[in-house]
Design an enzyme around this catalytic site. Structure first.
Site, PDB file in Angstrom:
ATOM      1  N   TYR A  79       0.810  -1.220   0.000  1.00  7.72           N
ATOM      2  CA  TYR A  79       0.000   0.000   0.000  1.00  7.72           C
ATOM      3  C   TYR A  79       0.845   1.272   0.000  1.00  7.72           C
ATOM      4  O   TYR A  79       0.392   2.322  -0.458  1.00  7.72           O
ATOM      5  CB  TYR A  79      -0.924   0.037   1.223  1.00  7.72           C
ATOM      6  CG  TYR A  79      -1.914  -1.099   1.273  1.00  7.72           C
ATOM      7  CD1 TYR A  79      -2.862  -1.271   0.272  1.00  7.72           C
ATOM      8  CD2 TYR A  79      -1.901  -2.007   2.322  1.00  7.72           C
ATOM      9  CE1 TYR A  79      -3.774  -2.316   0.312  1.00  7.72           C
ATOM     10  CE2 TYR A  79      -2.806  -3.057   2.382  1.00  7.72           C
ATOM     11  CZ  TYR A  79      -3.740  -3.209   1.377  1.00  7.72           C
ATOM     12  OH  TYR A  79      -4.633  -4.241   1.423  1.00  7.72           O
ATOM     13  N   THR A  80       2.020   1.222   0.555  1.00 10.88           N
ATOM     14  CA  THR A  80       2.823   2.434   0.718  1.00 10.88           C
ATOM     15  C   THR A  80       3.780   2.631  -0.452  1.00 10.88           C
ATOM     16  O   THR A  80       4.118   1.688  -1.172  1.00 10.88           O
ATOM     17  CB  THR A  80       3.627   2.389   2.019  1.00 10.88           C
ATOM     18  OG1 THR A  80       4.507   1.255   1.990  1.00 10.88           O
ATOM     19  CG2 THR A  80       2.706   2.279   3.222  1.00 10.88           C
TER      20      THR A  80
END
Length: 718
Positions: A79-80
């Protein structure tokens, strides 16, 4: 691992101007090429380098949820996104300039740098914390501007004193700010030896509200402390849980709960986007003393905590050891000079190679038709060119590699201009390598430029202050401490009580009574040489049999309490062991805030402490009585005063297996020998004149007192 992550991101062109990339891609690249270990460990290191509350100068710009100072974890790597921060260029910009050595990666498919060509000492800027191969390190972060100024000062003055160095680097500069309350002189001593512990506290402000109300707001926290941690500590104090093996709350828990609830009304966490830290405390009453209110919170929570300093690092010699701040800076300066020297040599080689090529082109510039003819007609054009124009092998190879259409564009002016520029640069580079002053000037110039670009103001305030303690107001009044032989203790108000009126449990009797005051302390001497202290004000009252003193201290396993004494902190005591050693000290020297006591008397394997005795005001000598009835008297000046405890000096020469029975500080009045004669107790008074027979030098055997008296103790004559 951090070095590999930064190098991999640099190879992926993820600089500060690049578009962020998924963290999973970065982790995968690091695992595949450089670090064949668990992906979570790599991601955790990447996350830490992106947290502005973990690193003073973050090296990675993280997009997405990278955790919080309250202990919240980062989102999954899928996600990052991440890219390098601008300041990371100080670690990576010179890596392709021959500045550092490379080594094969784990499978030999590529290479990785052994070090990064750091333009500033990041080991001090961001610090380090960890343990490996039995060595631990705890290097705190520091301010970039301060470190840069210190480095420049050391370059200009290599033998700079530690005191002068500390004027540039007064102490750590933590990411979350806070206030260091340790005295600057103490910080300087820690930085000189490379080890110590700082006291750091939160910073707060008082906000005035309507109708005279007010609240305290915490805006900065010490390192390792979060708002969540502080809230949990307050909850634990105000709603304590039973300790293991206890049926009810301890007196200490009840006292803490009552004292905090009497001061604090509510606490809430208002931290958010507008304020990274905003912890609000509302007092019980607007009339509450503000200083007392904050001291109580600081003393009972992590709003005031310790921060360790352990400057262990691997130096230029490849060996880890503890260093002072000056040693670390000096080693980095050596490394920086070596790095710039290698960078200069690398660039000079490139410049000289280009000059060599251009000189070859210049030589054939006016004879392009001849060059073309040689290439067309010669069987070996390379050798022919070398012979015709006196070229080197490298120059001839360059001419042959030039495309035909480029030959027409070879202009003398452009070649000459480039040659002039390169020859000027060549002279500058050669001057750097030959002239140490020029090299020094360049190093300083680059450090100052980096400090100007990336430096910022100090966040952590260094302001000396007293450690916060809870002040318990105790009424100073006379009290008698009653100690039983089996260790039950109680306190009765007033002095002058008859010992015969005290009752004890079956099988127990009086050990001693001590007439003192409520502000004094009770000392308990353990068989292991530790001394345990309990405030007299904390002792149970005399309505019952009292309480076992073992419930008031944390006694080590296999240890028993042998002797007791209660009195003011300034009372001098004489302590001795049955092995024949002793020293003088004061009650205050043995006090400890922890229940586990204080290691004070150094004991041999089988030795035990003797009864401590108060030194009379006009004491002039020490009297020692051995197990075999020998008596020795010597001057009190021969005994040392040890405020930190220890073994002391030898008092009496004892035979093998013999013990010292008693040792007392006495006056000119003489002593009383207690013993047994013909099965009956008997006391012998020895006057000052009679003691002359037994006077000798310290550590001698002494003389037999009375063969008919089986002596077991002595005491000063009133």
């Amino acid at each position: 691992m951090q070095r590999r992550i930064l190098y991999a991101m640099n190879e992926l062109k993820l600089d500060a101007s690049a578009k962020p990339r998924k963290s999973a891609a970065v982790v995968g690249d690091v695992l595949g090429k450089l670090h064949p270990h668990g992906d979570q460990s790599v991601y955790d290191a990447l996350v830490r380098m992106a947290q502005d509350f973990s690193l003073r100068y973050p090296l990675i710009d993280g997009q997405g949820n990278f955790g919080s100072r309250d202990g919240d974890g980062a989102a999954a790597m899928r996600y990052t996104e991440a890219r390098l921060t601008p300041i990371s260029q100080l670690l990576l910009d010179e890596i392709d300039m021959g500045t550092v050595d490379f080594q094969p990666n784990y499978d030999g498919s590529t290479e990785e740098p052994k070090l990064l060509p750091s333009r500033l000492p990041f080991v001090l800027l961001n610090g380090a914390s960890g343990i490996a191969v039995g060595l631990a390190t705890e290097i705190p972060p520091h301010n970039l501007r301060e470190v840069a100024k210190a480095a420049v000062a050391m370059i200009r003055q290599p033998n700079i004193s530690h005191a002068n160095l500390m004027t540039y680097i007064p102490g750590p500069d933590f990411p979350g700010g806070g206030q260091i309350i340790t005295p600057p002189s103490t910080i300087a001593e820690m930085y000189q030896v490379g080890r110590g512990s700082l006291k750091v506290r939160a910073r707060w402000k008082i906000e005035d509200l309507a109708r005279g109300q007010w609240q305290a707001v915490i805006t900065e926290l010490p390192p390792g402390t979060s708002t969540q941690k502080v809230l949990e500590e307050i909850e634990e104090i105000t709603n304590p849980k039973l300790k293991v093996g206890k049926k009810s709350l301890t007196p200490e828990q009840l006292n803490q709960k009552q004292s905090l609830l009497a001061l604090l009304d509510t606490v809430r966490d208002e931290s958010g986007r507008e304020a990274a830290v905003r912890l609000v405390f509302e007092p019980k009453s607007k009339n509450q003393d503000r200083t007392e209110f904050m001291n109580s919170l600081l003393a009972q929570t992590s709003l005031e905590t310790s921060s360790s300093i352990n400057l262990v690092m691997i130096g230029n010699d490849g060996r880890p050891r503890q260093k002072g701040i000056g040693d670390i800076l000096r080693e980095w300066i050596t490394f920086r000079f070596l790095t710039i020297t290698r960078r200069t040599q690398y660039r000079l080689q490139k410049v000289e190679d280009r000059i060599h090529i251009l000189e070859g082109r210049e030589a054939v510039l006016l004879n392009i038709d001849k060059v073309i003819k040689i290439i067309r007609e010669s069987d070996e054009p390379k050798s022919a060119l070398i012979t015709a124009f006196k070229l080197s092998d490298r120059q001839a190879e360059d001419i042959l590699e030039i495309r035909l259409r480029q030959l027409a564009r070879l202009e003398a002016i452009k070649i000459q201009q480039e040659l002039d520029t390169l020859r000027t640069e060549q002279g500058t580079l050669q001057d750097l390598l030959k002239n140490p002053a020029s090299m020094t000037k360049l190093v300083i110039k680059e450090i100052e430029a980096d400090a100007k670009q990336f430096g910022d103001d100090r966040r952590t305030v260094i302001e000396e202050a007293e450690k916060a303690v809870i002040e318990q107001r105790i009424v100073d009044e006379p009290v008698t401490v009653i100690m039983s032989q089996k260790g039950w203790v109680r306190a009765r108000t007033g002095h002058g009580h008859e010992a015969s009126q005290f009752t004890f449990k079956a099988g127990d009797n009086l050990y001693a009574t001590f007439e003192c005051r409520t502000v004094d302390n009770l000392l308990a001497f353990g068989s292991n040489g530790r001394v345990y202290s309990v405030p007299v004000s904390a002792l149970p009252n005399a309505r019952g049999d009292g309480a076992p003193i073992t419930t008031l201290v944390d006694l080590a396993s296999g240890t028993s309490l042998l002797h007791y004494f209660a009195g003011p902190a300034d009372i001098p005591l004489f302590l001795a062991t049955d092995a024949g050693y002793g020293f003088m000290t004061k009650v205050g020297d043995m006090l400890s805030r922890v229940k586990g006591g204080k290691s004070f008397i150094t004991l041999d394997e089988t030795a035990r402490p003797l009864v401590p005795n108060q030194i009379p005001e006009h004491a002039s000598a020490i009297a020692c009585l051995s197990e075999k009835g020998r008596l020795l008297v010597f001057g009190i000046d021969d005994v040392k005063t040890l405020s930190s405890g220890g073994r002391g000096v030898a008092l009496m020469d004892l035979a093998e297996g013999e013990k010292l029975l008693s040792a007392q500080a006495i006056t000119q009045q003489g002593v009383i020998i207690h013993g047994v004669s013909r099965g009956k107790p008997k006391d012998e008074v020895v006057t000052a004149s009679a003691l002359q027979t037994f006077i000798g030098k310290r550590a001698r055997k002494g003389k037999l007192f009375d063969a008919k008296l089986n002596a077991f103790a002595l005491s000063p004559r009133p």
